[in-house]
Design a protein around this motif. Structure first.
Motif, PDB file in Angstrom:
ATOM      1  N   ILE A  16      71.316  61.435 -43.145  1.00 14.75           N
ATOM      2  CA  ILE A  16      70.923  62.828 -42.928  1.00 14.75           C
ATOM      3  C   ILE A  16      71.420  63.350 -41.575  1.00 14.75           C
ATOM      4  O   ILE A  16      71.731  64.528 -41.428  1.00 14.75           O
ATOM      5  N   TYR A  17      71.552  62.461 -40.592  1.00  7.64           N
ATOM      6  CA  TYR A  17      71.963  62.904 -39.253  1.00  7.64           C
ATOM      7  C   TYR A  17      73.426  62.607 -38.923  1.00  7.64           C
ATOM      8  O   TYR A  17      73.841  62.740 -37.781  1.00  7.64           O
ATOM      9  N   ARG A  18      74.234  62.279 -39.913  1.00 10.15           N
ATOM     10  CA  ARG A  18      75.624  61.904 -39.644  1.00 10.15           C
ATOM     11  C   ARG A  18      76.453  63.045 -39.045  1.00 10.15           C
ATOM     12  O   ARG A  18      77.456  62.789 -38.379  1.00 10.15           O
ATOM     13  N   SER A  19      76.063  64.288 -39.234  1.00 10.31           N
ATOM     14  CA  SER A  19      76.821  65.417 -38.688  1.00 10.31           C
ATOM     15  C   SER A  19      76.114  66.120 -37.533  1.00 10.31           C
ATOM     16  O   SER A  19      76.611  67.120 -37.026  1.00 10.31           O
ATOM     17  N   ILE A  39      56.342  64.199 -36.944  1.00 10.05           N
ATOM     18  CA  ILE A  39      56.651  65.175 -37.996  1.00 10.05           C
ATOM     19  C   ILE A  39      58.113  65.020 -38.419  1.00 10.05           C
ATOM     20  O   ILE A  39      58.435  64.972 -39.612  1.00 10.05           O
ATOM     21  N   ILE A  40      58.991  64.937 -37.442  1.00  3.18           N
ATOM     22  CA  ILE A  40      60.426  64.809 -37.721  1.00  3.18           C
ATOM     23  C   ILE A  40      60.719  63.481 -38.415  1.00  3.18           C
ATOM     24  O   ILE A  40      61.511  63.424 -39.362  1.00  3.18           O
ATOM     25  N   ASP A  41      60.064  62.417 -37.984  1.00  2.00           N
ATOM     26  CA  ASP A  41      60.261  61.104 -38.600  1.00  2.00           C
ATOM     27  C   ASP A  41      59.857  61.122 -40.077  1.00  2.00           C
ATOM     28  O   ASP A  41      60.607  60.655 -40.940  1.00  2.00           O
ATOM     29  N   ALA A  42      58.686  61.688 -40.375  1.00  2.00           N
ATOM     30  CA  ALA A  42      58.217  61.742 -41.774  1.00  2.00           C
ATOM     31  C   ALA A  42      59.146  62.598 -42.634  1.00  2.00           C
ATOM     32  O   ALA A  42      59.481  62.217 -43.760  1.00  2.00           O
ATOM     33  N   LEU A  43      59.576  63.734 -42.114  1.00  2.00           N
ATOM     34  CA  LEU A  43      60.500  64.594 -42.850  1.00  2.00           C
ATOM     35  C   LEU A  43      61.847  63.892 -43.032  1.00  2.00           C
ATOM     36  O   LEU A  43      62.438  63.934 -44.117  1.00  2.00           O
ATOM     37  N   SER A  44      62.311  63.235 -41.992  1.00  2.00           N
ATOM     38  CA  SER A  44      63.603  62.542 -42.053  1.00  2.00           C
ATOM     39  C   SER A  44      63.612  61.456 -43.117  1.00  2.00           C
ATOM     40  O   SER A  44      64.628  61.249 -43.793  1.00  2.00           O
TER      41      SER A  44
END
Length: 128
Positions: A16-19, A39-44
């Motif tokens: 998801i964070y490759r770009s 929050i970001i970890d759970a969404l990620s």
């Protein structure tokens, strides 16, 4: 966000964070404070699974007007849209700095942030 949290997110969710790139030279990848890390970890975690299926990628993760904002490229399904909406809602009740329960606070210069009473006082935001 501190570099340790950024590194953990990038290592845990490479698809998801490759770009994801900083918007500014020398800037952070995740333009928010540490209080929203969970929050970001759970969404990620959810987005990572979807990314492998649909080539979805995050192109921006930041705070805007006291709320978490994710910009994605690729096919955003209804489920993904619901996850983004829920994360934004949760961020509006979570202190950006420390992760405690919080509300939107104003500053005399016009800025707004979601902060708990302790962090708001420390940063000069209005505490009601």
């Amino acid at each position: 966000m501190n570099r340790e949290f950024e590194s953990a997110l990038m290592a845990s969710y490479p698809a998801i964070y490759r770009s994801l790139e900083p918007r500014f030279s020398g800037g952070c990848l995740f333009e928010c404070d540490d209080g929203w890390y969970r929050i970001i970890d759970a969404l990620s975690r959810k987005l990572e699974v979807e990314s492998w299926r649909s080539h979805l990628v995050a192109i921006e993760v930041r705070e805007t007007l006291g709320s978490l904002r994710f910009r994605l490229r690729g096919e955003v399904t209804d489920a993904v849209d619901n996850w983004l909406t829920e994360a934004a809602r949760l961020s509006q009740r979570t202190c950006e700095r420390c992760g405690q329960p919080a509300t939107l606070r104003g500053h005399e210069d016009g800025r707004v942030r979601t902060l708990c009473p302790t962090c708001a006082t420390a940063m000069g935001y209005v505490v009601e």
